[in-house]
Design an enzyme around this catalytic site. Structure first.
Site, PDB file in Angstrom:
ATOM      1  N   SER A   1      48.695  14.508  26.813  1.00 40.79           N
ATOM      2  CA  SER A   1      49.656  13.399  26.871  1.00 40.79           C
ATOM      3  C   SER A   1      50.438  13.442  28.188  1.00 40.79           C
ATOM      4  O   SER A   1      49.825  13.349  29.259  1.00 40.79           O
ATOM      5  CB  SER A   1      50.560  13.446  25.636  1.00 40.79           C
ATOM      6  OG  SER A   1      51.341  12.282  25.540  1.00 40.79           O
TER       7      SER A   1
ATOM      8  N   HIS B   1      46.843   8.374  25.483  1.00 42.28           N
ATOM      9  CA  HIS B   1      47.019   7.515  24.296  1.00 42.28           C
ATOM     10  C   HIS B   1      46.436   6.140  24.620  1.00 42.28           C
ATOM     11  O   HIS B   1      47.044   5.104  24.305  1.00 42.28           O
ATOM     12  CB  HIS B   1      48.509   7.367  23.937  1.00 42.28           C
ATOM     13  CG  HIS B   1      49.201   8.658  23.629  1.00 42.28           C
ATOM     14  ND1 HIS B   1      49.110   9.282  22.406  1.00 42.28           N
ATOM     15  CD2 HIS B   1      49.996   9.453  24.388  1.00 42.28           C
ATOM     16  CE1 HIS B   1      49.837  10.399  22.417  1.00 42.28           C
ATOM     17  NE2 HIS B   1      50.369  10.526  23.613  1.00 42.28           N
TER      18      HIS B   1
ATOM     19  N   GLU C   1      43.500   9.312  22.333  1.00 39.27           N
ATOM     20  CA  GLU C   1      44.043  10.429  21.558  1.00 39.27           C
ATOM     21  C   GLU C   1      42.912  11.301  21.011  1.00 39.27           C
ATOM     22  O   GLU C   1      41.806  10.835  20.760  1.00 39.27           O
ATOM     23  CB  GLU C   1      44.901   9.884  20.403  1.00 39.27           C
ATOM     24  CG  GLU C   1      46.158   9.197  20.934  1.00 39.27           C
ATOM     25  CD  GLU C   1      47.063   8.652  19.852  1.00 39.27           C
ATOM     26  OE1 GLU C   1      46.700   8.728  18.654  1.00 39.27           O
ATOM     27  OE2 GLU C   1      48.143   8.128  20.201  1.00 39.27           O
TER      28      GLU C   1
END
Lengths: 272, 272
Positions: free
Chosen positions: A133, A175, A202
């Site tokens: 992330s 994401h 993800e």
């Protein structure tokens, strides 16, 4: 005068966030395996708003996965990140794992300090760097700091800042499908012509080898927008939230097991 | 493994815009003198919305100043900028002058092409690169694409993009006092910790020598914000147009004749 390129790099493993932490843990296990027979891992949870908890959590997971040497680097401020002793904690590790959170928090504390330089130097010396992330976004030099969702690129959609500088030609987003980030990655490529946008879903990772050969690990898709072939963008004409024209940059979608070659350029410290 | 830094660079001469073109032409004359006894200059007017006129204008000025070899590179599109023949037009020059206009127009057309690479390579081979206004901003790697005026930094004040990559550690802003750009330069430094912000007034230039020694030419001030000593910024906490906290980055103001040393780091292609 000659430009001598650095001869080696480690593997770079950007992860799109929300990787499996309780089941097979395919991606985290893959990271541990990349670190070799005796993995020694440093976790950097600085991006997280709950850095202590996040650090502990990853340390437990890596210990569960059989890693005997895991330590967590908690960074209080830039002065701490700039201490020689802090940077020295990376000297013995063969893998660095950078957590999620807010990439701008991470870079505000680390970029431009001895610790930031040590992450880059150790990676150039061949160790593995993984980040999930925010930790994936922060790998590149031109980092997406924040931006809006949506499929359509527009001039003000994305805010850039300086990342850790591990991959000069990549701009990494995460994401990706889940938060509809195609528009902001296209905008980032239009703002940085010649760079390669990498959007990672993800629970998905892109394993990038030093020679530029990469493959996907995990359940989702990796989207690559090759801005080196950008033909035209009107980003200098479009105002504020007008949609952008972007032509010529090929889009590649890769899923688990797929291989792709990003070319050696990706790993040059500076491209000439 | 060793990192070998490039051994030489040319002089970099960012100009804050609105330089005298009709009187003593101190700055433009200084550029010509930097090019040596037989100046051969290429003008790149691509940033300008009236590139043909702008190019002609500068060519006439340089001819007036005694330069025998001046040519103008008009770039139609990225394909044109990417042609080997276009890039080859820089092989014989010893000075490049980049006009004002819109830096994002310039970089949309040139960055990531053979011409962009040739500008960088020729500068590394020792030729002089001058740029005024947009042409000054476009020199750095982290380029201020656009932003708002005002003394107070705030998170959304500035939009960054990739510039020509001549100076990796500098972020250059122009029309600095005239357009009240202190806030956006501080914001740019906060977004790129470890970099040095350089704000140049109109009719003012900073002559940056390869060893990092620089001096001011012209009537205004050059403002330097040394983000390498940044202690703290809350840029990851401040939202949208909240004012920012930035501490520890020393500010230096220089006027005509003043010398300053930016350190050799400024000219490293990548800082480790």
């Amino acid at each position: 005068m000659k430009f001598v390129q650095p001869l080696s790099r480690g593997v770079l493993l950007p992860i799109g966030g929300a990787e499996d932490k309780t089941g097979q843990r395919l991606i985290l296990r893959h990271f541990v395996e990349l670190c070799g027979e005796s993995p020694r891992i440093a976790v950097i949870p600085t991006a997280s708003a709950f850095a202590l908890d996040t650090g502990d959590h990853y340390c437990r997971i890596f210990t569960d996965l059989g890693v005997r040497s895991v330590e967590c680097l908690h960074i209080d401020d830039r002065q701490h990140a700039d201490q020689t002793a802090t940077a020295a904690r990376l000297e013995q590790v063969n893998g660095i794992f950078i957590s999620g959170g807010d990439q701008l928090k991470l870079t505000s504390l680390i970029v431009g300090t001895r610790l930031g330089a040590a992450i880059r130097r150790r990676w150039h010396e061949g160790i593995v760097v993984a980040g999930t992330s925010a930790g994936a976004s922060a790998m590149s030099r031109q980092m997406i700091a924040f931006g809006r969702s949506g499929a359509q690129p527009s001039q003000r959609m994305v805010q850039l800042a300086s990342g850790l500088g591990l991959a000069d030609n990549l701009i990494i987003d995460q994401h990706f499908t889940q938060r509809q980030r195609m528009g902001r990655l296209l905008t980032a490529v239009a703002l940085n012509p010649g760079m390669i946008g990498v959007g990672i879903d993800e629970n998905t990772a892109l394993d990038i080898h030093p020679d530029g050969c990469c493959h996907v690990v995990g359940v989702g898709t990796v989207t690559i927008i090759d801005g080196r072939q950008l033909e035209y963008t009107n980003i200098h004409r479009a105002k504020r939230h007008d949609p952008l024209t972007v032509t010529g940059a090929p889009v590649t979608l890769l899923t688990c097991g797929a291989q792709h070659y990003l070319s050696a350029d990706v790993h040059q410290s500076t491209t000439y």
